[in-house]
Design a protein around this motif. Structure first.
Motif, PDB file in Angstrom:
ATOM      1  N   GLU A 193       0.836  -1.194   0.000  1.00 44.87           N
ATOM      2  CA  GLU A 193       0.000   0.000   0.000  1.00 44.87           C
ATOM      3  C   GLU A 193       0.877   1.252   0.000  1.00 44.87           C
ATOM      4  N   LYS A 194       0.647   2.108  -0.967  1.00 40.30           N
ATOM      5  CA  LYS A 194       1.266   3.428  -1.052  1.00 40.30           C
ATOM      6  C   LYS A 194       2.787   3.467  -0.790  1.00 40.30           C
ATOM      7  N   PRO A 195       3.577   2.669  -1.550  1.00 43.59           N
ATOM      8  CA  PRO A 195       5.034   2.720  -1.355  1.00 43.59           C
ATOM      9  C   PRO A 195       5.645   3.991  -1.968  1.00 43.59           C
ATOM     10  N   GLU A 196       6.678   4.492  -1.351  1.00 39.88           N
ATOM     11  CA  GLU A 196       7.413   5.627  -1.933  1.00 39.88           C
ATOM     12  C   GLU A 196       8.051   5.159  -3.241  1.00 39.88           C
ATOM     13  N   PRO A 197       8.240   6.090  -4.202  1.00 37.09           N
ATOM     14  CA  PRO A 197       8.765   5.688  -5.523  1.00 37.09           C
ATOM     15  C   PRO A 197      10.056   4.873  -5.466  1.00 37.09           C
ATOM     16  N   ASP A 198      10.961   5.178  -4.542  1.00 38.50           N
ATOM     17  CA  ASP A 198      12.254   4.473  -4.533  1.00 38.50           C
ATOM     18  C   ASP A 198      12.147   3.033  -4.024  1.00 38.50           C
ATOM     19  N   VAL A 199      11.050   2.681  -3.338  1.00 42.07           N
ATOM     20  CA  VAL A 199      10.926   1.296  -2.857  1.00 42.07           C
ATOM     21  C   VAL A 199       9.768   0.543  -3.517  1.00 42.07           C
ATOM     22  N   ALA A 200       9.028   1.214  -4.399  1.00 40.99           N
ATOM     23  CA  ALA A 200       7.881   0.564  -5.048  1.00 40.99           C
ATOM     24  C   ALA A 200       8.369  -0.612  -5.899  1.00 40.99           C
ATOM     25  N   PRO A 201       7.716  -1.805  -5.776  1.00 38.23           N
ATOM     26  CA  PRO A 201       8.183  -2.978  -6.533  1.00 38.23           C
ATOM     27  C   PRO A 201       7.911  -2.883  -8.032  1.00 38.23           C
TER      28      PRO A 201
END
Ligand code: UTP
Length: 299
Positions: A193-201
């Motif tokens: 849910e709502k990951p920051e861009p640098d950790v989004a899979p």
């Protein structure tokens, strides 16, 4: 287990803070695109997909939604007497014959997952759809839910609508990681849910259409509050996909996020330009507005 999708859940118990002050008295789902409220677009999509039981998760401030789907005897009588058959048809078709509406109260806005859980008794042990009415999906062919229901019926798996978003927007969505897609579907391996861009899979975002197997209810019952202190549907889905196949579905159509100002404006423009009676005039007045503003810009 019954695999036809007969029941659709519409969580409409959110506060709609992004549309204040309008939503102080008008529920977000009742905001119109041209002449139909957002909720009607979602309801029509569910009926087209074969649903005949519509479950609205509401709260005590949302009488307008229940009133809207109630029969308006007096108005119908007046329209009938004055021979306004076209308008009469319009209000009768808000809820066509053979389709029933069920209202369930979510006493506290504890999150989307909690809102879906409120539908448990009405749904029982069969797959069901969830539609978030602020996501309006425009398509000239079959609606997004119809496409997904067909896919879910042939696989027996839960199906979640996704679309690609710019990486800088991942923190506004549930984001999935999937196996390679076959045609429009790919098996989901992870959802956050709502990951920051640098950790989004990935940049594949969940949008507001789901076909879920009833096993989700048991998981929602034990889901603790997650992002934003809310009981998140995404968290329960994350556990569901450890137990069974859950597919991401790249639907055909254009989705407008009508929970935001720009999304509602964009949807209004699209439906106006595609409208059989309004299209030419809408095009002309948009052109006029651009011309006038263009002149002002140069001054
Ligand atoms: P949103 O995140 O869009 O929240 O909810 P919201 O309250 O509607 O709007 P904002 O952000 O304050 O402007 C997504 C969907 O989940 C429903 C909402 O009605 C919306 O359809 N929802 C959310 C519930 O039914 N109950 C909740 O507790 C939370």
């Amino acid at each position: 287990m019954e695999t036809r999708i007969r029941k659709a859940v519409f969580p409409v118990a959110g506060l709609g803070t992004r549309f204040l002050p309008a939503t102080k008295t008008v529920p977000k789902e009742m905001l119109p695109i041209i002449d139909r409220p957002l909720i009607q677009y979602a309801v029509d999509e569910a009926i087209e997909a074969g649903c005949d039981t519509l479950v609205f998760i509401t709260n005590r401030y949302k009488h307008a939604v229940a009133d809207y789907f109630d029969k308006a005897y007096e108005l119908e009588h007046k329209l009938e007497r004055s021979g306004k058959t076209e308008q009469l048809e319009l209000i009768r078709n808000v809820l066509p014959e053979g389709v029933r509406a069920v209202f369930v109260t979510q006493a506290e806005a504890l999150g989307l997952g909690h809102a879906v859980l409120c539908a448990k008794e009405v749904i029982g042990n069969e797959p069901f759809a969830v539609l978030l009415p602020d996501d309006v999906i425009w398509n000239r062919g079959p609606g997004a839910l119809k496409q997904m229901a067909d896919a879910a019926q042939s696989s027996g798996a839960s199906v979640i609508a996704v679309q690609d978003v710019p990486r800088e927007q991942t923190a506004s969505y549930g984001i999935v990681a999937t196996d390679a897609f076959q045609a429009r579907q790919g098996r989901i391996r992870a959802i956050v849910e709502k990951p920051e861009p640098d950790v989004a899979p990935s940049t594949l975002a969940v949008v507001g259409r789901y076909v879920l197997n009833p096993g989700i209810f048991e998981l929602l019952e034990t889901t603790t509050p997650g992002a934003g202190g809310e009981i998140q549907l995404t968290d329960a889905i994350a556990t569901l996909l450890e137990r069974e196949t859950v597919n991401a579905y790249r639907f055909q159509g254009t989705r407008f996020d009508c929970g935001t100002h720009l999304g509602l404006i964009e949807a209004t423009i699209r439906y106006a330009l595609d409208h059989e009676k309004l299209s030419d005039s809408a095009r002309q007045l948009m052109q006029n507005a651009l011309n006038e503003l263009g002149v002002e810009d140069l001054e």
